[in-house]
Write a protein that holds these residues in place. Structure first.
Motif, short mmCIF file in Angstrom:
data_model
loop_
_atom_site.label_atom_id
_atom_site.label_comp_id
_atom_site.label_asym_id
_atom_site.label_seq_id
_atom_site.Cartn_x
_atom_site.Cartn_y
_atom_site.Cartn_z
N ASP F 35 0.83 -1.19 0.00
CA ASP F 35 0.00 0.00 0.00
C ASP F 35 0.87 1.25 0.00
O ASP F 35 1.64 1.48 0.93
N PRO F 36 0.77 2.06 -1.04
CA PRO F 36 1.62 3.25 -1.08
C PRO F 36 1.28 4.25 0.01
O PRO F 36 2.07 5.12 0.35
N ARG F 37 0.10 4.07 0.57
CA ARG F 37 -0.29 5.06 1.58
C ARG F 37 0.54 4.93 2.85
O ARG F 37 0.66 5.87 3.61
N ILE F 38 1.09 3.73 3.04
CA ILE F 38 1.92 3.55 4.23
C ILE F 38 3.06 4.56 4.23
O ILE F 38 3.34 5.22 5.23
N ASP F 39 3.68 4.71 3.05
CA ASP F 39 4.76 5.68 2.94
C ASP F 39 4.29 7.08 3.24
O ASP F 39 4.94 7.85 3.93
N GLN F 40 3.12 7.38 2.69
CA GLN F 40 2.61 8.75 2.88
C GLN F 40 2.33 9.03 4.34
O GLN F 40 2.69 10.08 4.87
N VAL F 41 1.70 8.08 4.99
CA VAL F 41 1.39 8.28 6.41
C VAL F 41 2.69 8.39 7.19
O VAL F 41 2.86 9.28 8.03
N ASP F 42 3.60 7.49 6.87
CA ASP F 42 4.88 7.49 7.57
C ASP F 42 5.53 8.86 7.47
O ASP F 42 6.07 9.39 8.44
N GLU F 43 5.46 9.43 6.28
CA GLU F 43 6.07 10.73 6.09
C GLU F 43 5.43 11.81 6.95
O GLU F 43 6.07 12.76 7.36
N ALA F 44 4.13 11.63 7.21
CA ALA F 44 3.41 12.67 7.96
C ALA F 44 3.67 12.57 9.46
O ALA F 44 3.33 13.48 10.20
N LEU F 45 4.26 11.48 9.91
CA LEU F 45 4.47 11.31 11.35
C LEU F 45 5.73 12.03 11.82
O LEU F 45 6.62 12.32 11.02
N PRO F 46 5.80 12.31 13.09
CA PRO F 46 6.93 13.11 13.58
C PRO F 46 8.26 12.37 13.67
O PRO F 46 9.28 12.99 13.90
N HIS F 47 8.27 11.05 13.53
CA HIS F 47 9.50 10.27 13.57
C HIS F 47 10.28 10.39 14.86
O HIS F 47 11.51 10.39 14.85
N ALA F 48 9.56 10.53 15.95
CA ALA F 48 10.25 10.50 17.23
C ALA F 48 10.55 9.06 17.61
O ALA F 48 11.39 8.80 18.45
N ASN F 49 9.83 8.13 16.98
CA ASN F 49 9.97 6.71 17.27
C ASN F 49 9.97 6.42 18.76
O ASN F 49 10.77 5.65 19.28
#
Ligand SMILES: Cc1cc2nc3c(=O)[nH]c(=O)nc-3n(C[C@H](O)[C@H](O)[C@H](O)COP(=O)(O)O)c2cc1C
Ligand SMILES: Cc1cc2nc3c(=O)[nH]c(=O)nc-3n(C[C@H](O)[C@H](O)[C@H](O)COP(=O)(O)O)c2cc1C
Ligand SMILES: Cc1cc2nc3c(=O)[nH]c(=O)nc-3n(C[C@H](O)[C@H](O)[C@H](O)COP(=O)(O)O)c2cc1C
Ligand SMILES: Cc1cc2nc3c(=O)[nH]c(=O)nc-3n(C[C@H](O)[C@H](O)[C@H](O)CO)c2cc1C
Ligand code: SF4
Ligand code: SF4
Ligand code: SF4
Ligand code: SF4
Ligand code: FES
Lengths: 449, 190, 192, 332, 195, 303
Positions: F35-49
């Motif tokens: 699902d390409p949307r996974i990438d898009q959502v991932d990009e929108a997250l703050p990546h604080a992990n």
């Protein structure tokens, strides 16, 4: 020189100074205090459920609380008097837990108890009968773990015990309660051993005693000669020789598998105190209401061994032993290696209290912990073949999965590692935390499965 | 014997990372966990051997006859990039397990100097085809050895208190430096 | 930003166009630089020759002859002034260097006296073995004007007349080895 | 609060007498025989170099801890003294004090404090310092004074027996002939040869080894496996081809092998934790040492061998575990 | 974005070597002297600048799937051009840098910038970005080269300060790693303080 | 055009085109759908992990978002509503506005109000100390002060106050990830609704002991007198075994309860100062002293 003669477990172990100050002190009985506090959890497993109420008048030996569930034990009143309340009280766990509090009034005993000092040699009871009596008497392991003894006497289906080991090792420094018991109650012990052998249906019993108690070894060996199947095994002085798994290894060469029970290798271990309690329960019909407690410490004026009613506050023992030493910095219930430090002198003696130890202030503080120098001394002393240096940071950094893989649950909390560490690292503190957390995780996993 | 010398030389004496300075980015980048470094080694070995063989053929059957040696860089990198992508696509479908294990490292390999470096070094050293294969494989092993050592050391350092400024990359470089120093002991072995 | 849809057609087109343009421009640049590169290479060789030989006015590179020795090749560059042989430069090698093969250009006078030595290629350690290079130190000056006939091409440790580079006996030995190889071949192969 | 409060802590409530600083002091004591021999043979230099080395090691540790890491200083644990002492013992006595100070800076600064200090360093700090100097200043580090039993030595630069051997072998000479040029085994045993200060006298090092064993500071595993491996491996090579190989006893007595295996390979921090691991580690060091001595460019390989095996220690620790209680037998 | 910020981020805040830890091989491999570091840095800067410009020019025409191969071809072309030009006009430097010139192609920095920046921005910004990043890279290489040259040979840009040799280790492989380690640690500290 | 240029063009184009064709067809043949949307959502997250969302990392959270039916149970505490709105936008799903929350420490047992009765020695870990005993005061509920919570906070939103021995939360930095709540073995920290101007009113005590007993070891403990319960007109306060609790969803910040609490267990924070009462209350607070007495209670303190 001793290698050939005396056995011990092969790996790990330490030699702390012995300090058996009270070894020569005969057991003295202490009269009942004015008030006793009887916690409902004096054993491993579920708390007992009270069968008395506030205001009930009780006579010594009467049942106070009934064991609940498979692993639990009955509790009897050690004194006669009146239940004044059932309320929370701090016990040796360091927390408040429910206890029955009794105001003592006279010393009237339950009439079924045989209080005569005579030896009752005749074993009449059947196997089932013995176990039932042990269960009724509320006997728990007096070697420290307070595991209900009747559970251990019923060998699980499909398993077979072929040997009984009586643990008279008493490897903890300072403690002498078992030592005195062996010297003073040898005949009763032999009968106790026979009773347990009968209950377990085993032909062999070995009493394991460390070399430093030569008088007890000599005395019991003499008695055992007349008893078919019972023998005494002298063991090298090494801590934690008294640990169940270590003892079994030393005596039989068998190794209890990780996570397994002694019966898995056909052995059951009982402490000498437990054995004596079994004798009293079966032959004298006496429930477990008193025990021998070593009160000791290098600054104490008269280190002693007392026969104490359960529920007696520690402060009473202090008075009997000549008062709290001026320089006391720490009070420990049990021995210095495994005992628990207490913050309150009103804590009562329970079935598992083997000693009260007073440490002077200058010995009660820990040295500052230095970084681990990886000397691997903790590994070489660990009797379980663990790597404490590694377990500690795993717990510190909350890596529970790894800690489990490194067998943190196998740790018997003997404290040899912390004792040895030249950098004074609080290894066992963290390992305990690890055991606690990993234990929780395992339980959770079992539930979801 | 020739092969053994190439082998030992590529692993110990002229270790691609510690002595030749190639493939440093993944060496530092994926060395924080032992597990990943093993995966990376596998992926690199795989791609490196194939790429070296393919580029070898291109060099000797296309570029050299046409005497357009200057096209080496561009054709080699194009081939490597295509190859990596090809491997990735095929692996994903054919062996999802292997893809799980190696796949995430594959894109990293395109920009790994070691692969292109080895392809070019093979030509420079004038190896023949079997030698090229041995050389590329040994180089990958050498890369893996350094990577595995570094990552195991970094992992064990996770449990100790490293000074703040040194944490992570700097400490990894210090280890690499000392390791490279230690490996100098192998000088002259071949 | 709008991402462009990928279809087979436009993918192929895009790649083709990109490669076409790049290769065309590359070819173009190559053509442009071909001359200068060749010149630079020649200049390098000539420089080396000039530095090791006495003055000459022929083109030794054009008169080169070679000889296979010890699994590699030696190149001989005869230098003449007014067609009179004034010396021969030998491009020689030794596999015994600390870091691998070293290559030298040794200039001999017709009687075999060493005129000068230049290092063409080496992989010796910077700061140690690389002192054989004149750019780094004057160590190789000791070879100038010596005739191997009476100058033993070996380091003193081995009983020769060469003062080794400090802490780089190995490189020094290799150097001697290369020079000796050149000398022997030159003398044996005779001069043209 | 006036009342004295009881202390509460988890068990155990006793602690053994061992402390880090006592262990370190033990190592220093064990080094003294070897050092005294070097003083006998090399004179005042053998006093000055260790003093400079120890002093600067301790000073650097103190300064780095105080000013760069902002931690409480822990120089009293004595590990910097051991590092300094051992660094000195691996150097020739005629080395310039400036190099000693530089070596101490690298040993402590790079080798130890970069990782946070005692206990964290994956590589042996003294060896990091020594190899740094060896590579950076090969001239100074390969010129050894000849042993001299007059109190002031007149620093003649000599070659170590291993150096002589390597030189000769590169020239294709037979080892048997070369061995005539080196001191006899007995001379080497008592230290009458040129070499680093601490490495010359095998006898004195063995004395220290016994002390360390008796004091239970180290176990036999690492030194004994290294020496055995070297003996066996060198012995096999020697039996196979005595012309090109020195006898195994020669290997044991020369170079830094003794010093390295007793004092440096045993460094707690950088050696494996389990006994089995120690044995693999020892074998590794032994093999690499002989390989470098025999086939490599350098005459001596112990320092590299130890550093290389240091790098393997984390892996060894990860995969070679002590035998857990109750692990094998599922039923008795 | 302000073009100055765009430019300066590559030098300080997002420095390829100190912060992003990209392009490590040339950073370590060719910095035996300040001069070499400078040369390598400038060569990389040229490729970076040109490829950024070209990529941002053609970004609209390249379908997504072949983006990477197309960028690689573009970069590789410029690398080859640099290679040829250096060979022709600075052969000495070319010999010194050796293998690392063709390896500019795989310098993650170059491809990374094309991917992350040039393919999303206009030509001017991309050029500025490429220049900034490239100069940041050059600066880092120059610094590392200077340190190694100073410590290793006691010289700077070929000018000797001491008689004899320096600490040889710094010219050799281990010294490169160690010097870079401390340089990064110091930069971390500086950056943190400024942040 | 010279031959070389011609060869160049041919070679490179061939290599390029051939690889493109091969790649294209293999790609077609070996297509795996992601699902390409996974990438898009991932990009929108703050990546604080940080794991505050309950997933091991931002990417797995993204996967979960794409897979989930609704976003009701998914929330990124770091990015907050804004991020979730962005995610919802990408996925075309609705997002429930999560109320902003903030952590509070519910214990005031500073050195002053809760005397130490013994001296704890051991590792600085609340979890370890908690496993041992009541702690160095007699309160089996209160803060142990070893700072496990501070350690757990990945956002530097907590520190230990040296003077009181209690942790302090910096409202501005707290993102309500709940790590500290998880870390505290005594469940002292609670995530409460974030009010305007970070105002808050809460019972700063978790002690379930009977009033008499609690007062013996801590002068600011909630004694379960129920005065506040009676005072609250919004039914926001409940009483559970001698401990009052204010429901932050029901509380309207009227501050009535604060004044009636005899032990000042109810805190009001970030309100404008009151005119009269506070001084008297403060005076009363300090006058409270520890009395000695018997221990008795029937609640089991071990969890
Ligand atoms: C959960 C549990 C179950 C046990 N079940 C048995 C049992 O079935 N039979 C038995 O003989 N002992 C049993 N034991 C007792 C242990 O073997 C052991 O004797 C007891 O834990 C005390 O040993 P320690 O003081 O060395 O810890 C059990 C112990 C635990 C903790
Ligand atoms: C480290 C350690 C030391 C122990 N030391 C003794 C001891 O000296 N004497 C003893 O009777 N039990 C000792 N125990 C308890 C025994 O393991 C075991 O629980 C007991 O002997 C079982 O008998 P019981 O159920 O009758 O108590 C020790 C346990 C551990 C873990
Ligand atoms: C890092 C390093 C690089 C070396 N490089 C060289 C070299 O390039 N050439 C050489 O002959 N020896 C080199 N050596 C070898 C040593 O300097 C060795 O001491 C030498 O081979 C023999 O010493 P001698 O020349 O004093 O007899 C190197 C040593 C080291 C540590
Ligand atoms: C038995 C033993 C051997 C040691 N050997 C070394 C050594 O070889 N080099 C060194 O720097 N420190 C040595 N030390 C000191 C200390 O362990 C060392 O400085 C640590 O590696 C620093 O973290 C030794 C200590 C002991 C107890
Ligand atoms: S406490 Fe546990 S880890 Fe420590 S020595 Fe004992 S069994 Fe081993
Ligand atoms: S005993 Fe202490 S110093 Fe030694 S390894 Fe174990 S934890 Fe580390
Ligand atoms: S750990 Fe607690 S204080 Fe820190 S951000 Fe998370 S919720 Fe807030
Ligand atoms: S609030 Fe909890 S975790 Fe934090 S210091 Fe207090 S007891 Fe420890
Ligand atoms: S520059 Fe990144 S791998 Fe070499």
């Amino acid at each position: 020189m001793q290698n050939t003669k005396y056995r011990t477990f092969p790996r790990g172990g330490i030699h702390p100074p012995e300090w058996k100050l009270s070894a020569g002190e005969p057991i003295k009985e202490i009269s009942a205090p004015a008030r006793v506090i009887i916690p409902l959890t004096q054993h491993l497993g579920a708390p007992a459920v009270p069968v008395v109420e506030r205001g009930t008048a009780v006579v010594t030996g009467q049942l106070l609380a009934q064991g609940q569930g498979f692993v639990s034990a009955n509790i009897h009143t050690p004194v006669s008097g009146k239940v004044i309340k059932i309320d929370a009280a701090i016990d040796a766990s360091g927390y408040k837990r429910t206890a029955i509090i009794i105001d003592v009034d006279g010393d009237e005993w339950d009439s079924t108890i045989d209080r005569s000092p005579s030896l009752n040699k005749n074993i009449r009871d059947s196997r089932e009968e013995i176990i039932r009596k042990v269960q009724d008497a509320g006997i728990v392991g007096m070697g420290g773990a307070t595991f209900p003894t009747h559970v251990k006497l019923r060998v699980p289906k499909g398993k077979k015990a072929d040997m009984l080991i009586i643990n008279g090792v008493e490897c903890e420094p300072f403690l002498t309660a078992d030592h005195r018991l062996m010297l003073e109650k040898g005949n009763e012990l032999m009968i106790g051993v026979r009773l347990i052998m009968k209950a377990l249906e085993v032909k062999n019993a070995v009493i394991g005693i460390e070399e430093n108690k030569d008088d007890a070894i000599e005395y019991l060996s003499g008695l055992a000669e007349k008893q078919p199947g019972i023998s005494v095994q002298t063991l090298k002085v090494k801590y934690p020789q008294g640990g169940e798994k270590q003892l079994i290894k030393a005596v039989t060469g068998r190794e209890v598998p990780g996570g397994g029970l002694p019966v898995d290798v056909g052995v059951v271990v009982h402490n000498v105190g437990t054995t004596f309690a079994v004798y009293e329960a079966v032959q004298k019909n006496k429930p477990l209401i008193e025990r021998i407690v070593t009160v000791t410490g290098r600054s104490l004026s008269t280190p002693s061994n007392f026969l104490v009613r359960i529920g007696t506050p520690v402060s009473k023992l202090i008075d009997a032993a000549g008062g709290l030493p001026e320089d006391t910095g720490k009070v420990v219930l049990g021995g210095p290696m495994m005992g628990k430090a207490i913050n309150n002198l009103d804590i009562p003696v329970t079935k598992g209290t083997s000693g009260v130890l007073f440490l002077p202030a200058d010995e009660s503080h820990r040295e500052k912990a230095d970084p681990c120098i990886r000397c691997s001394k903790c590994i070489s002393v660990c009797p379980m073949g663990l790597e404490p240096y590694l377990l500690m940071p795993l717990a510190e950094y909350k890596l529970w999965d790894k800690a489990e893989k490194e067998k943190v649950m196998d740790c018997i909390e003997c404290g040899s590692c912390s004792y040895t560490c030249p950098a004074h690292r609080p290894l066992l503190d963290y390992i305990r935390l690890g055991k606690m957390q990993v234990g929780q995780l395992i339980r959770k996993r079992k539930q979801t499965v | 014997m020739e092969y053994i010398i190439i082998f030992i030389s590529a692993i110990f004496v002229n270790n691609i990372v510690l002595a030749k300075f190639l493939g440093i980015c993944p060496f530092i980048g994926v060395s924080s966990r032992l597990e990943t470094s093993v995966g990376m080694t596998g992926a690199v070995a795989f791609v490196m051997v194939i790429a070296t063989i393919v580029t070898y053929l291109i060099q000797y059957y296309i570029l050299k006859p046409l005497s357009i040696g200057f096209m080496q860089t561009i054709t080699f990198i194009l081939v490597i990039a295509a190859l990596v992508q090809l491997v990735e696509i095929i692996l994903k479908k054919v062996s999802p397990a292997l893809y799980q294990a190696l796949g995430i490292y594959l894109p990293l390999i395109t920009t790994n100097c070691a692969v292109l470096g080895v392809a070019i070094l093979t030509i420079q050293n004038g190896y023949n085809l079997p030698e090229a294969a041995v050389f590329s494989f040994a180089t990958a092993i050498g890369f893996g050895l350094a990577l595995v050592l570094l990552s195991s050391m970094r992992e064990s350092l996770d449990l100790v208190d490293i000074p703040k400024g040194m944490k992570g990359i700097p400490v990894a470089f210090i280890i690499a430096g000392i390791l490279s120093m230690a490996f100098m002991g192998f000088a002259g072995l071949v | 930003m709008a991402k462009r849809e990928s279809t087979f057609g436009n993918m192929l087109l895009a790649l083709t166009v990109v490669t076409l343009i790049s290769s065309a421009s590359l070819g173009f640049v190559y053509e442009l630089t071909k001359g200068p590169i060749a010149a630079a290479k020649l200049a390098k060789k000539n420089e080396a020759l000039q530095s090791v030989l006495p003055e000459f006015n022929n083109h030794p590179v054009e008169e080169v002859y070679k000889k296979a020795v010890d699994g590699d090749t030696l190149y001989f560059f005869p230098a003449r002034r007014d067609s009179q042989l004034v010396g021969t430069a030998v491009e020689t090698f030794s596999p015994k260097g600390f870091g691998g093969t070293i290559r030298l250009m040794v200039g001999f006078l017709p009687d075999g006296t060493i005129n000068n030595v230049a290092v063409l290629e080496h992989k010796e350690t910077p700061g140690l073995g690389d002192k054989m290079d004149r750019k780094k130190s004057d160590w190789s000056v000791q070879f100038e004007g010596k005739n191997p006939k009476n100058f033993k091409l070996a380091v003193k440790k081995d009983g020769g007349d060469v003062q080794a580079i400090t802490a780089s006996t190995i490189s020094s030995r290799a150097f001697c080895d290369a020079v000796e190889r050149a000398y022997n071949s030159l003398m044996k192969g005779g001069q043209q | 609060m006036d009342k004295k409060l009881l202390t509460v802590s988890l068990s155990p409530h006793l602690h053994g007498k061992e402390t880090t600083s006592k262990l370190m002091t033990g190592v220093v004591v064990a080094l003294i025989p070897a050092w005294l021999v070097s003083v006998y043979f090399f004179g005042w230099d053998a006093v000055i170099v260790p003093v400079v080395s120890i002093g600067s090691s301790v000073l650097f540790e103190f300064l780095i801890q105080k000013y760069l890491l902002g931690k409480k200083s822990s120089i009293q644990d004595g590990s910097a003294i051991v590092t300094g002492f051992l660094l000195a013992m691996t150097l020739p006595s005629n080395i310039s004090p400036w190099l000693v100070i530089l070596g101490a800076l690298v040993a402590i600064g790079v080798g130890k404090m970069s990782f946070g200090g005692l206990g964290n360093n994956p590589f042996n700090p003294a060896l990091v310092g020594r190899v740094f100097l060896f590579i950076s200043f090969p001239v100074q580090l390969t010129r050894y004074p000849n042993p001299n039993h007059i109190i002031i030595s007149d620093a003649v630069s000599g070659a170590t027996p291993l150096g002589l051997l390597k030189e000769g072998m590169r020239n294709g000479e037979a080892v048997s002939g070369l061995l005539d040029q080196v001191p006899s085994h007995m001379q080497m045993f008592i230290g009458a040869m040129s070499g680093s200060m601490g490495e010359i006298a095998a006898a004195a090092i063995l004395l220290g080894f016994i002390y360390l064993l008796v004091k239970k500071i180290i176990t036999w595993h690492i030194p004994v496996t290294i020496l055995t491996t070297v003996f066996l491996f060198a012995g096999i090579l020697w039996l196979a081809n005595p012309r090109n190989n020195a006898d195994p006893l020669f290997h044991l007595l020369t170079g830094g092998l003794m010093l390295g295996s007793v004092f440096m390979a045993t460094d707690y921090v950088t050696s494996p934790m389990s006994k089995k691991g120690m044995i693999y580690y020892g074998i590794g060091i032994g093999l690499i040492t002989v390989i470098i001595r025999r086939y490599g460019a350098y005459p001596e390989g112990v320092q590299f061998a130890i550093l290389i095996m240091n790098a393997f220690v984390p892996i060894i620790n990860m995969y070679i575990k002590p035998k857990r209680f109750g692990e094998v037998k599922k039923n008795g | 974005m302000n073009q100055w910020n765009n430019f300066s981020k590559g030098i300080f805040k997002e420095n390829a070597v100190f912060v992003q830890v990209l392009g490590m091989c040339p950073t370590l491999g060719v910095t035996t002297s300040a001069y070499n570091g400078l040369g390598m840095g400038l060569a990389t800067t040229f490729v970076l600048l040109m490829s950024n410009i070209v990529v941002s020019m053609v970004k609209g025409f390249i379908p997504d799937k072949v983006r990477i191969p197309a960028y690689i071809v573009i970069i590789a072309s410029f690398v080859t051009i640099v290679e040829l030009i250096m060979q022709a006009f600075v052969p000495v430097l070319f010999d010194e840098l050796g293998l690392f010139i063709p390896l500019i192609v795989v310098n993650c920095l170059v491809l990374g910038r094309s991917e992350a920046f040039a393919s999303k921005n206009n030509v001017l910004s991309s050029a500025v970005d490429g220049l900034g990043m490239g100069l940041g890279f050059t600066l880092a290489l120059f610094m590392l080269g200077s340190i190694r040259e100073l410590l290793g040979s006691g010289a700077w840009l070929g000018i000797k300060f001491i008689h004899g040799d320096g600490m040889l280790l710094f010219i050799l492989a281990p010294g490169a790693f160690i010097a870079l380690a401390y340089l990064i640690a110091i930069m971390n500290r500086v950056n943190r303080r400024n942040a | 055009m010279s031959q070389v240029v011609l060869y160049t063009i041919i070679t490179l184009s061939t290599v390029g085109v051939v690889s493109a064709i091969i790649l294209y067809f293999t790609a077609q043949k070996f297509k795996v759908y992601e699902d390409p949307r996974i990438d898009q959502v991932d990009e929108a997250l703050p990546h604080a992990n940080c794991g505050g969302c309950g997933f091991p990392g931002c990417r797995s959270f993204a996967e979960a978002c794409v897979k989930a039916e609704t976003l009701d149970d998914l929330f990124c505490p770091v990015g907050g509503n804004e991020t979730m709105a962005g995610v919802a936008h990408i996925l075309g799903k609705e997002v429930v506005e999560a109320e902003p929350r903030v952590a509070v420490v519910r214990c005031q047992g500073s050195f002053e109000y809760r005397p130490r009765t013994n001296h704890y020695e051991g590792v600085s870990s609340c979890a370890v100390e908690h496993s041992l005993y009541t702690g160095d005061t007699d309160c089996p509920y209160g803060c142990l002060g070893q700072g496990d919570c501070v350690e757990a906070c990945a956002f530097d939103a907590m520190y230990m106050d040296e003077e009181t021995g209690l942790p302090v939360i910096i409202d501005a930095k707290c993102v309500a990830c709940g790590a500290c709540v998880e870390a505290c073995p005594r469940d002292i920290i609670e995530l409460r609704k974030r009010n305007k101007k970070d105002r808050k009113i809460f019972v700063s005590c978790v002690n379930h002991d009977k009033g008499g007993i609690a007062k013996q070891y801590c002068s600011v403990a909630c004694i379960g007198c129920t005065k506040c319960v009676k005072e609250c007109r919004y039914d926001a306060i409940s009483m559970d075994t001698y401990l009052a609790f204010i429901d932050s969803d029901k509380c309207v910040l009227c501050r009535k309860c604060v004044t009636v609490c005899p032990t000042v267990s109810i805190l009001e924070i970030n309100f404008p100062p009151r005119r009269i009462k506070t001084e008297a209350v403060a005076a009363e607070k300090t006058s409270l002293t520890r009395e000695s007495g018997k221990i008795s209670d029937n609640s089991d303190s071990l969890k």
